[in-house]
Design a protein around this motif. Sequence first.
Motif, short mmCIF file in Angstrom:
data_model
loop_
_atom_site.label_atom_id
_atom_site.label_comp_id
_atom_site.label_asym_id
_atom_site.label_seq_id
_atom_site.Cartn_x
_atom_site.Cartn_y
_atom_site.Cartn_z
N ARG A 296 2.63 -5.79 13.13
CA ARG A 296 4.05 -5.81 13.52
C ARG A 296 4.86 -6.29 12.31
N ALA A 297 5.59 -5.37 11.68
CA ALA A 297 6.34 -5.70 10.45
C ALA A 297 7.72 -6.25 10.79
N HIS A 298 8.07 -7.34 10.11
CA HIS A 298 9.40 -7.92 10.23
C HIS A 298 10.27 -7.49 9.05
N ARG A 299 9.62 -7.19 7.91
CA ARG A 299 10.32 -6.72 6.73
C ARG A 299 9.50 -5.64 6.04
N VAL A 300 10.17 -4.64 5.49
CA VAL A 300 9.54 -3.59 4.70
C VAL A 300 10.36 -3.43 3.43
N THR A 301 9.67 -3.45 2.29
CA THR A 301 10.33 -3.28 1.00
C THR A 301 9.70 -2.08 0.31
N ILE A 302 10.54 -1.16 -0.16
CA ILE A 302 10.03 -0.01 -0.91
C ILE A 302 9.83 -0.47 -2.35
N ASP A 303 8.60 -0.32 -2.84
CA ASP A 303 8.25 -0.78 -4.20
C ASP A 303 8.71 0.21 -5.26
N GLY B 269 0.81 -1.20 0.00
CA GLY B 269 0.00 0.00 0.00
C GLY B 269 0.85 1.25 0.00
N VAL B 270 0.18 2.37 0.28
CA VAL B 270 0.82 3.68 0.27
C VAL B 270 0.89 4.21 1.70
N VAL B 271 2.06 4.70 2.09
CA VAL B 271 2.27 5.25 3.42
C VAL B 271 1.53 6.59 3.52
N GLU B 272 0.71 6.74 4.57
CA GLU B 272 -0.02 8.00 4.79
C GLU B 272 0.68 8.91 5.78
N ARG B 273 1.15 8.35 6.88
CA ARG B 273 1.85 9.13 7.92
C ARG B 273 3.01 8.31 8.43
N ALA C 264 8.63 7.89 3.54
CA ALA C 264 7.94 9.16 3.72
C ALA C 264 6.50 8.99 3.24
N PRO C 265 5.61 9.89 3.65
CA PRO C 265 4.23 9.82 3.13
C PRO C 265 4.24 9.81 1.60
N GLY C 266 3.40 8.95 1.03
CA GLY C 266 3.32 8.80 -0.41
C GLY C 266 4.16 7.66 -0.96
N THR C 267 5.05 7.08 -0.14
CA THR C 267 5.90 5.97 -0.57
C THR C 267 5.07 4.70 -0.66
N ARG C 268 5.22 3.94 -1.75
CA ARG C 268 4.54 2.65 -1.89
C ARG C 268 5.46 1.58 -1.34
N VAL C 269 4.94 0.74 -0.40
CA VAL C 269 5.75 -0.29 0.25
C VAL C 269 4.99 -1.61 0.30
N THR C 270 5.75 -2.67 0.51
CA THR C 270 5.21 -3.99 0.82
C THR C 270 5.77 -4.38 2.18
#
Length: 100
Positions: free
Chosen positions: A93-100, A33-37, A65-71
């Motif tokens: 609770r995220a174990h991994r975050v990937t910027i798309d 999804g897209v980061v809001e805050r 940052a806000p607007g960044t698409r991540v998985t």
Amino acid sequence: MRQRPNLTHVVLYGALLALVTSLGARAETSASGVVERVWDDGFLLDTGSERLDVELDSLRALGIAPGTRVTIAGDYDDDDHDDDDDDDDRDFRAHRVTID
């Protein structure tokens, strides 16, 4: 005098051990999804179908940052006892975050 374990004891012990092990291992969930805050230890993610309050140890190195698409990959935190906010967003609770 202690009784020696027989085949039934060994089979029951093995089945119990397998059950306890499987209960402790939770399947990891992923969402995009897209980061809001963004805040110090997490961010709000809009997946399109739900909003997730994502918790991490630190965001400093990720550059999110806000607007960044991540998985994200991790576990839903459905424990109401440690919910530290009053919103309706689902805790994750995220174990991994990937910027798309």
